[in-house]
Design an enzyme around this catalytic site. Sequence first.
Site, PDB file in Angstrom:
ATOM      1  N   CYS A 150      -1.781  29.674  12.080  1.00 12.95           N
ATOM      2  CA  CYS A 150      -0.966  30.601  13.181  1.00 12.95           C
ATOM      3  C   CYS A 150       0.487  30.809  12.717  1.00 12.95           C
ATOM      4  O   CYS A 150       0.983  30.263  11.811  1.00 12.95           O
ATOM      5  CB  CYS A 150      -0.444  29.585  14.595  1.00 12.95           C
ATOM      6  SG  CYS A 150      -2.051  28.969  15.330  1.00 12.95           S
ATOM      7  N   GLU A 184      -6.485  33.390   9.704  1.00 14.31           N
ATOM      8  CA  GLU A 184      -7.474  33.054  10.764  1.00 14.31           C
ATOM      9  C   GLU A 184      -7.462  34.178  11.810  1.00 14.31           C
ATOM     10  O   GLU A 184      -6.583  34.937  12.187  1.00 14.31           O
ATOM     11  CB  GLU A 184      -7.170  31.907  11.363  1.00 14.31           C
ATOM     12  CG  GLU A 184      -7.916  31.175  12.361  1.00 14.31           C
ATOM     13  CD  GLU A 184      -7.494  29.927  12.995  1.00 14.31           C
ATOM     14  OE1 GLU A 184      -7.396  29.084  12.124  1.00 14.31           O
ATOM     15  OE2 GLU A 184      -7.671  29.863  14.316  1.00 14.31           O
TER      16      GLU A 184
HETATM   17  N1  ACO Z   1       7.206  46.047  18.139  1.00  8.49           N
HETATM   18  C1  ACO Z   1       7.009  47.074  17.086  1.00  8.49           C
HETATM   19  N2  ACO Z   1       6.940  46.705  15.529  1.00  8.49           N
HETATM   20  C2  ACO Z   1       7.276  45.423  15.588  1.00  8.49           C
HETATM   21  C3  ACO Z   1       7.537  44.445  16.468  1.00  8.49           C
HETATM   22  C4  ACO Z   1       7.493  44.857  17.731  1.00  8.49           C
HETATM   23  N3  ACO Z   1       7.923  44.155  18.757  1.00  8.49           N
HETATM   24  N4  ACO Z   1       7.822  43.264  16.092  1.00  8.49           N
HETATM   25  C5  ACO Z   1       7.770  43.539  14.563  1.00  8.49           C
HETATM   26  N5  ACO Z   1       7.168  44.821  14.464  1.00  8.49           N
HETATM   27  C6  ACO Z   1       6.880  45.319  12.939  1.00  8.49           C
HETATM   28  C7  ACO Z   1       7.907  45.238  12.255  1.00  8.49           C
HETATM   29  O1  ACO Z   1       8.707  46.688  12.366  1.00  8.49           O
HETATM   30  C8  ACO Z   1       7.615  45.350  10.850  1.00  8.49           C
HETATM   31  O2  ACO Z   1       6.652  46.614  10.530  1.00  8.49           O
HETATM   32  P1  ACO Z   1       7.041  47.227   9.000  1.00  8.49           P
HETATM   33  O3  ACO Z   1       6.220  46.385   8.123  1.00  8.49           O
HETATM   34  O4  ACO Z   1       6.563  48.771   9.443  1.00  8.49           O
HETATM   35  O5  ACO Z   1       8.583  47.226   8.787  1.00  8.49           O
HETATM   36  C9  ACO Z   1       6.365  44.143  10.808  1.00  8.49           C
HETATM   37  O6  ACO Z   1       6.031  44.463  12.370  1.00  8.49           O
HETATM   38  C10 ACO Z   1       6.805  42.870  10.426  1.00  8.49           C
HETATM   39  O7  ACO Z   1       7.981  42.825  11.278  1.00  8.49           O
HETATM   40  P2  ACO Z   1       8.883  41.253  10.681  1.00  8.49           P
HETATM   41  O8  ACO Z   1      10.310  41.610  10.971  1.00  8.49           O
HETATM   42  O9  ACO Z   1       8.723  40.908   9.154  1.00  8.49           O
HETATM   43  O10 ACO Z   1       8.014  40.333  11.475  1.00  8.49           O
HETATM   44  P3  ACO Z   1       8.466  39.247  12.742  1.00  8.49           P
HETATM   45  O11 ACO Z   1       9.675  38.339  12.151  1.00  8.49           O
HETATM   46  O12 ACO Z   1       8.987  39.892  13.771  1.00  8.49           O
HETATM   47  O13 ACO Z   1       7.296  38.524  12.937  1.00  8.49           O
HETATM   48  C11 ACO Z   1       5.444  38.004  14.170  1.00  8.49           C
HETATM   49  C12 ACO Z   1       6.096  39.154  13.179  1.00  8.49           C
HETATM   50  C13 ACO Z   1       5.302  36.715  13.373  1.00  8.49           C
HETATM   51  C14 ACO Z   1       3.767  38.560  14.262  1.00  8.49           C
HETATM   52  C15 ACO Z   1       6.015  37.892  15.398  1.00  8.49           C
HETATM   53  O14 ACO Z   1       5.811  39.269  16.153  1.00  8.49           O
HETATM   54  C16 ACO Z   1       5.565  36.880  16.499  1.00  8.49           C
HETATM   55  O15 ACO Z   1       5.902  35.638  16.042  1.00  8.49           O
HETATM   56  N6  ACO Z   1       4.812  37.227  17.309  1.00  8.49           N
HETATM   57  C17 ACO Z   1       4.243  36.326  18.453  1.00  8.49           C
HETATM   58  C18 ACO Z   1       3.224  35.224  17.777  1.00  8.49           C
HETATM   59  C19 ACO Z   1       1.905  36.253  17.287  1.00  8.49           C
HETATM   60  O16 ACO Z   1       1.493  37.050  17.651  1.00  8.49           O
HETATM   61  N7  ACO Z   1       1.521  35.687  15.920  1.00  8.49           N
HETATM   62  C20 ACO Z   1       0.629  36.238  15.340  1.00  8.49           C
HETATM   63  C21 ACO Z   1      -0.794  35.945  15.769  1.00  8.49           C
HETATM   64  S1  ACO Z   1      -2.105  35.949  14.729  1.00  8.49           S
HETATM   65  C22 ACO Z   1      -1.859  34.578  13.918  1.00  8.49           C
HETATM   66  O17 ACO Z   1      -1.535  33.545  14.231  1.00  8.49           O
HETATM   67  C23 ACO Z   1      -3.197  34.447  12.671  1.00  8.49           C
END
Ligand code: ACO
Length: 240
Positions: A150, A184
């Site tokens: 996760c 995962e």
């Molecule tokens: N809307 C559009 N794009 C987004 C958003 C959003 N709300 N949030 C992040 N992004 C994009 C960013 O622009 C970036 O894109 P780029 O590569 O083109 O620059 C990319 O996603 C990654 O952005 P980061 O700033 O590095 O990631 P962040 O710190 O926001 O974390 C994460 C990403 C961990 C998925 C976060 O959104 C989160 O915690 N979400 C909730 C939990 C979740 O869904 N986890 C993943 C589940 S799958 C698994 O666990 C295996």
Amino acid sequence: LREHEEFTKVKNIATIELGRYEIETWYFSPFPPEYNDCSKLYFCEFCLNFMKRKEQLQRHMKKCDLKHPPGDEIYRSGTLSMFEVDGKKNKVYGQNLCYLAKLFLDHKTLYYDVDLFLFYVLCECDDRGCHMVGYFSKEKHSEESYNLACILTLPPYQRKGYGKFLIAFSYELSKKEGKVGTPERPLSDLGLLSYKGYWTRVLLDILKKHKANISIKMGKVGSGILGQSFLLLHVRSSVT
Ligand code: ACO
Ligand code: ZN
């Protein structure tokens, strides 16, 4: 079945207080039944114990002696630190972290068996302590070669690059182990977006470095959602 039940349950905790943030939650998380009657929870940002009332938290903060996640600090760069927490040695912390994380993760079953996991907790540190910005969990031994179970960036810290940093860290750990790894499944929408972003960056860097001396083969091993895509990059040794 349990996953389905959890999935269809109505969100109970609407907000949490964590450090200097009040955060709106996204999904249901199966907190113990005694927390069923409250819509807000107060977390200690260091040990992640959670309480029903602010006064309880204030009392707790006077005696809680943690100023960072339990476990070993395995990486530091400027004010950023990564802590490796063994779920077996820090069971309550691991469980608290799972309860907290589930509030922002949809399609995930909550693992009560935190013994089997390591938690990599990323923090921004200042003179008050190390404040968690996000984390990922990892099975100690994964039969499916998962290098990440996760991943979460806490909402106040999202979209600053921490997600991609956590993903990069998970692959660096795999490299050190001399293994290939993959997250995962299923990935959430935001998870998929972040992985695509990470791999786009990695591939562009390779392409930039080797310019014309490269051939690319794309393929897939296995079928269905369990199939794993791969790219074979072949760098030709020096051209004249
Ligand atoms: N809307 C559009 N794009 C987004 C958003 C959003 N709300 N949030 C992040 N992004 C994009 C960013 O622009 C970036 O894109 P780029 O590569 O083109 O620059 C990319 O996603 C990654 O952005 P980061 O700033 O590095 O990631 P962040 O710190 O926001 O974390 C994460 C990403 C961990 C998925 C976060 O959104 C989160 O915690 N979400 C909730 C939990 C979740 O869904 N986890 C993943 C589940 S799958 C698994 O666990 C295996
Ligand atoms: Zn505490």
